[in-house]
Design an enzyme around this catalytic site. Structure first.
Site, PDB file in Angstrom:
ATOM      1  N   GLY A 138       0.868  -1.168   0.000  1.00  0.00           N
ATOM      2  CA  GLY A 138       0.000   0.000   0.000  1.00  0.00           C
ATOM      3  C   GLY A 138       0.902   1.213   0.000  1.00  0.00           C
ATOM      4  O   GLY A 138       2.100   1.101   0.137  1.00  0.00           O
ATOM      5  N   CYS A 139       0.338   2.423  -0.130  1.00  0.00           N
ATOM      6  CA  CYS A 139       1.223   3.560  -0.281  1.00  0.00           C
ATOM      7  C   CYS A 139       0.563   4.899  -0.060  1.00  0.00           C
ATOM      8  O   CYS A 139      -0.631   5.021   0.021  1.00  0.00           O
ATOM      9  CB  CYS A 139       1.797   3.610  -1.697  1.00  0.00           C
ATOM     10  SG  CYS A 139       2.455   2.087  -2.273  1.00  0.00           S
ATOM     11  N   ALA A 140       1.450   5.929  -0.026  1.00  0.00           N
ATOM     12  CA  ALA A 140       1.038   7.315  -0.120  1.00  0.00           C
ATOM     13  C   ALA A 140       1.738   7.902  -1.329  1.00  0.00           C
ATOM     14  O   ALA A 140       2.892   7.566  -1.596  1.00  0.00           O
ATOM     15  CB  ALA A 140       1.482   8.073   1.117  1.00  0.00           C
TER      16      ALA A 140
END
Lengths: 243, 500, 368
Positions: free
Chosen positions: C12-14
């Protein structure tokens, strides 16, 4: 008139098609192996070809007429459904494969597997008339129609047809003129004399042949003809047992 | 009697329930039941029973039941009763053994050794009942890339495309091998479902000409019923090179099945044998295939995609690639469990390879050659349920052909005797008294039910994987894991083992 | 444990990005501020930045950033680079010690032009030649990994939180007209710097949030055309898809975006003729390039910034504009911290890719 030259068959056939939308006859010169000329050509349309048309000439022919001044390659009249093909020369393998109706006249020889799997249906009765002789497997799987093989201009030692003639034949008839190599006939083929109807049918074809290629009708008819028919229409009836 | 072969089944009649109504007598084309006028009783002779269950199903008082007939032989793992009986049969007749339906031998079924994935946490699963879920499938040749004028305006002239509303198509079953009512039911269902049915090598019966838009018309070695009109009245043309149930050999519809209607469709005389040669006699090499493909395109002004159907055999990847390079817009691979109306037993049971391996190998080869995206790949040869289809698509198929499944939907009980022409369900027969038993409208509805149910299951499985368009399932082998497979099998399937 | 690329690690990420469409420079501290606000979206196992316009003095040369695991790897790689490029400058990328960044690879950069003679002999155009060289190093030289290969741009990445990565590379020393940033939340501890994002090839850099479910379908599609997905990450495959569509198929960037996020059939069926034909053709030809599952992607290049979202809108992505500047981030607050009063703020929807073109001609870029 269309000059084929070395152009792609797609182009030539498109040109022929568009020409024939307004005309009933199209002449194509300098043909060099372009395929599918006269593919599915409809009734009332004629194509004259000079040169060497490519494979599958007149495939699915649908009532149209094709006249070739030259020799033909493989699969002439493939799966044809009607019409007429006249070849002032010889033709390659698998001529008239699966043809259902219409007539093919070949002035000279037909290579291997001529008239393979010809069939007939109701009043559709295909005809293949060969002026000289035929290669092996003539009339293989033949299920209907008529092959006439005249043996004109045979050289010494040349046979009327090659080996395995009428292998698997289960319908139709082959009229042969003069002497023929019985040893090349497949099993289950009967040799019969022509009856009245056969004679009538044969003469009509021979007349056309003579007209097209300038042969003498009387001379052609002077030799005796025989008819080759399958001994049974169900050659493989006992081949299988339900397991 | 030297030629004795024990019967296969026993019909058990519960005499307490049987009312001697005689219904079973009229139902059984194998003549297992008869009325004894003297005793005013229905009697049963089980010798001809094929376990088609027609009488069991139709008996109003459920008095009938079929049991395996056991006549024990001395145990021998090598000389099983089956082999002994086949020898007796051949000693009796001198004939080739003929069987129907697909290969029943216990070869590995890889569908049962492949497990599917589902999303957990790292990406969400999707609920197909409430979120869009696309299974529309487009078959046909595609150019490498699009040419555009600007965003929203394409300049690419697409080759003819087949838009299906399901990845499930009905594979070739000729009128002749099945009844007109059965083919009609498939045609009508195909129309409703937005898919296609396939005429097989039997021509298109005049009654079905209006279904041309939903038909794939076959051109096989016998060229039965093939003419300009037939080629132009279809969604696509399929050249049949081979069939999974009998790779390398032709077909043979015996004259007794060629009644007037079959004769009309095939365009051969009534009662004559319809023999399809083993090869196409205008195709002795790959360049000849190109010749036939382009002749069909010429005959149809290139308006019809041309499919080439090949049986899954040893060198399938190279052959499939060759077909694509010869100009096939769609390559159909038929695995060795594919069904048939009749095939020599030895061929059916021993020739060819499983569709799973063939499909995986062919898909990968087409990708290695960089041409997979320009053509369509259709898998065929025994899809028993929707998850088989999902697995096939994830291995790389664009669409799947089914035939046995819709037959079962319309009544087939897999009695394996299609070849006798005595199908009591009116499917694999041309006898009018039997074919009238199959109500095409009812059969159509049942086929539609089946495909709609499978469609929904496919959507549900896709949703679980977090995929909402079948495009993203196609060739997505990461969604598959092998279970109990060898490294070699995994390598060919292009998947990794469960737990990895 | 297998290195990234040998095993697929969901993440997952920003993500965040800034562009000044007129080419005015933005300091690196801005983007760090933005991405660091979304600290909780990453887990310290990967962070990185891409910056465009940072090397005006070398603008006509390829800026090649390389990670080396060993001196031997550097020797081999430099031998290759000096042979295939006319290298002007070879230097260590300046970094400083940061507590949260553990000791990583030796990080170098090179500026140089493609070797014309070798390029002509290989019969490749310049971009294809450079891309091949990058692939050859990354697949062929053990311990060497080129993680940035564009002109007048560069990627900076490491294992750590993005703000720490920014400090490590001292990005406040760089000014760029486009910045993109990424904070990663891998499910596992790949521990390899090359696995961090952005992912770059030539001019294209991608930051991406989400785990696509079409990964293997996309991978097997793109690998038909000579690409090799060695990282097994979504970002890598999406980069290659864009590279292929934009560079090989010469599609405009908004059309490439249509390929990846094509509308649903139901919508297409309702469109007017031209559009219907356009999208049907796109979906038919590029079925294998449709990206499925949750994702938001920002594609940076010297042409501008493209932001796309998945069709079901499963990942968040906010856009904002003010004057010549446009901002993107996984969360609105990450925009407001650097642009408190944007003129327009909106959520990027699945059906509408946002493309902010860089409105400076190449010649203007050269003048900078």
């Amino acid at each position: 008139m269309i000059e084929a030259g070395l152009r792609r068959y797609e182009k030539i056939n498109d040109e022929i098609k568009s020409f024939l939308t307004k005309n009933n006859k199209c002449t194509v010169k300098d043909v060099n192996g372009q395929r599918y000329i006269g593919c599915a050509l409809d009734e009332g349309k004629t194509i004259e070809i000079y040169g060497t048309p490519g494979n599958d000439m007149a495939c699915y022919l649908n009532g149209g007429k094709i006249i070739v001044y030259g020799n033909c390659q493989d699969a002439v009249g493939n799966t044809m459904n009607g019409g007429e093909i006249i070849v002032h020369g010889h033709s390659g393998d698998a001529m008239g494969y699966g043809m259902r109706d219409g007539q093919i006249y070949i002035k000279d020889k037909v290579a291997c597997r001529g008239g393979i799997h010809m069939k007939e249906f109701r009043d559709m009765r295909p005809v293949l008339v060969i002026g000289q002789n035929a290669g092996s497997f003539l009339g293989e799987y033949m299920a209907g129609g008529t092959i006439v093989i005249l043996g004109l201009n045979l050289k010494r030692g040349e046979k009327l047809f090659g080996t395995h003639c009428a292998s698997g034949m289960h319908g139709g008839r082959i009229f042969v003129r003069g002497s023929f190599p019985k040893e090349n006939l497949s099993d289950n083929i009967k040799i019969e004399k022509l009856n009245k109807d056969d004679e009538k049918e044969l003469k009509a074809y021979v007349k056309k042949y003579c007209k097209y290629f300038g042969a003498d009708f009387e001379t052609v008819m002077s030799k005796p003809f025989r008819k080759l028919v399958p001994a049974t229409s169900r050659p493989y009836a006992n081949l299988y047992t339900p397991n | 009697m030297i030629g004795y072969i024990p019967r296969k089944f026993t019909v058990i009649r519960d005499n307490d329930l049987c009312t001697n109504c005689g219904g079973c007598v009229s139902q059984c084309a194998n003549e297992c039941h008869s009325i004894n006028a003297e005793k005013n009783r229905v009697l049963t002779n089980s010798n001809n029973c094929v376990a088609c269950h027609r009488c069991v199903d139709m008996c109003p008082v459920s008095a009938l039941r079929i049991e395996k007939y056991i006549c024990d032989y001395r145990n021998n793992a090598n000389w099983t009763p089956e082999y002994q009986q086949e020898i007796v049969r051949q000693a009796n007749t001198g004939s080739t053994l003929l069987s129907a339906m697909g290969n029943p031998k216990p070869y590995p079924i890889y569908w049962d050794k492949i497990l599917l994935n589902a999303s957990q946490v790292t990406n969400p699963s999707i609920d197909p009942l409430r979120e869009p879920m696309e299974i529309r499938t487009i078959l046909g040749r595609k150019p490498d890339k699009i040419e555009i004028e600007k965003k929203g305006k394409s300049l690419t002239k697409m080759p003819p495309q087949i838009i299906l509303e399901t990845p499930i198509m009905f594979s070739a079953m000729s009128f002749g091998s099945i009844s007109l009512n059965a083919q009609k039911a498939l045609a009508m269902a195909a129309k409703e479902l937005g898919t296609i049915f396939n005429t097989g090598e039997g021509g298109l019966h005049p009654d079905l000409e209006s279904f041309g838009k939903y038909a794939a018309v076959q051109v096989a070695s016998g060229r039965f019923g093939v003419h300009k009109g037939y080629l132009n009245n279809c969604r696509f043309i399929e050249i049949k090179i081979g069939q999974g149930a009998k790779p390398g050999i032709g077909g043979h519809l015996p004259g007794e099945k060629v009644n007037v209607e079959v004769s009309n469709a095939r365009m051969i005389p009534e009662g004559s044998d319809a023999i399809s040669p083993a090869p196409h006699h205008d195709i002795y090499s790959i360049e000849d295939l190109r010749q036939l493909i382009w002749s069909l395109k010429q005959a149809t002004d290139a308006t019809k995609p041309v499919a080439v159907k090949i049986a899954a055999v040893h060198n399938i990847a190279a052959i499939a690639s060759g077909c694509a390079r010869a100009g096939a817009d769609i390559v159909v691979i038929d695995g060795f469990r594919g069904g048939t109306g009749a095939a020599p037993t030895r061929i059916r049971d021993n020739v060819g390879i499983p569709i799973e391996l063939a499909l995986a190998a062919a898909d990968q080869r087409l990708r290695d050659e960089g041409i997979r995206s320009t053509i369509s790949l259709v898998a065929s040869g025994s899809f028993r349920c929707s998850s088989d289809i999902v697995k096939a698509i994830a291995l790389g198929a664009d669409a799947c052909y089914v035939a046995s499944a819709p037959l079962i939907a319309m009544g087939c009980h897999m009695c394996h005797t299609c070849n006798t022409g005595k199908c009591n369900w009116g499917i694999a027969t041309q006898k009018p008294e039997l074919t009238k038993r199959l109500n095409p409208n009812m059969a159509q509805k049942r086929i539609e039910n089946l495909v709609n149910a499978w469609n929904h299951e496919i959507k549900e499985i896709m949703g679980g994987m977090g995929i909402n368009a079948i495009d993203s399932l196609r060739g997505n082998r990461l969604m598959l894991r092998g279970i109990g497979l060898t490294n070699k099998e995994l390598e060919i399937l292009g998947i990794i083992h469960a737990g990895e | 444990m297998l290195k990234e690329g040998k095993v697929r690690i969901p993440s997952g990420c920003a993500i965040a990005a800034i562009i000044d469409r007129k080419g005015n420079m933005i300091n690196g501290s801005e983007i760090i501020k933005s991405i660091s606000l979304m600290h909780d979206r990453s887990n310290g196992l990967g962070g990185g930045f891409a910056a465009y316009g940072i090397y005006p003095e070398h603008k006509d040369e390829y800026a090649i950033h390389v990670f080396y695991d060993s001196a031997d790897a550097r020797k081999k790689c430099e031998e290759f680079l000096f042979k295939h490029f006319n290298i002007d400058v070879a230097e260590r990328i300046p970094t400083k010690q940061v507590a949260n960044i553990e000791k990583g690879p030796d990080i170098w950069r090179y500026f140089g032009k493609a070797n014309r003679v070798r390029m002509k002999n290989a019969r490749l155009d310049e971009e294809e030649y450079v891309a091949k060289c990058v692939t050859n190093v990354n697949n062929g030289i053990d311990g060497a990994y080129i993680f940035s290969s564009g002109k007048n741009m560069g990627c900076f990445k490491a294992v750590g939180y993005p703000e720490d990565v920014g400090e490590f590379y001292m990005l406040d020393n760089y000014n760029a007209y486009i910045w993109t940033a990424h904070g990663r939340f891998p499910t596992n501890t790949p521990g390899w710097w090359g696995g961090s994002h952005p992912f770059n090839i030539l001019d294209w850099s991608i930051v991406h949030n989400g785990e696509i479910s079409s990964y293997d379908a996309n991978r097997r599609y793109i690998e038909q055309f000579g690409y090799k997905c060695t990282m097994q990450t979504d970002t890598e495959v999406i980069t290659y898809l864009f590279d292929h569509l934009l560079r090989h198929h010469r599609l405009p960037i908004d059309v490439a975006a249509d390929v990846l996020t094509a509308p649903e059939w139901e919508e297409i069926d309702r469109m007017e003729k031209d559009k219907k034909e356009y999208y049907t053709t796109l979906r038919s030809i590029y079925s294998g390039a449709l990206v499925n599952g949750p994702f938001s992607v920002i594609l940076g290049s010297n042409k501008g910034l493209l932001a796309i979202n998945d069709r079901l809108k499963l990942r968040s992505l906010t856009a904002a504009t003010k004057g010549d500047k446009a901002y993107f981030a996984s969360e609105e607050s990450a925009i407001r911290i650097i642009c408190p009063d944007p003129e327009k703020v909106w959520s990027v929807s699945g059906a509408e890719p946002v493309f902010i073109p860089l409105e400076i001609e190449t010649s203007e870029v050269e003048d900078l």
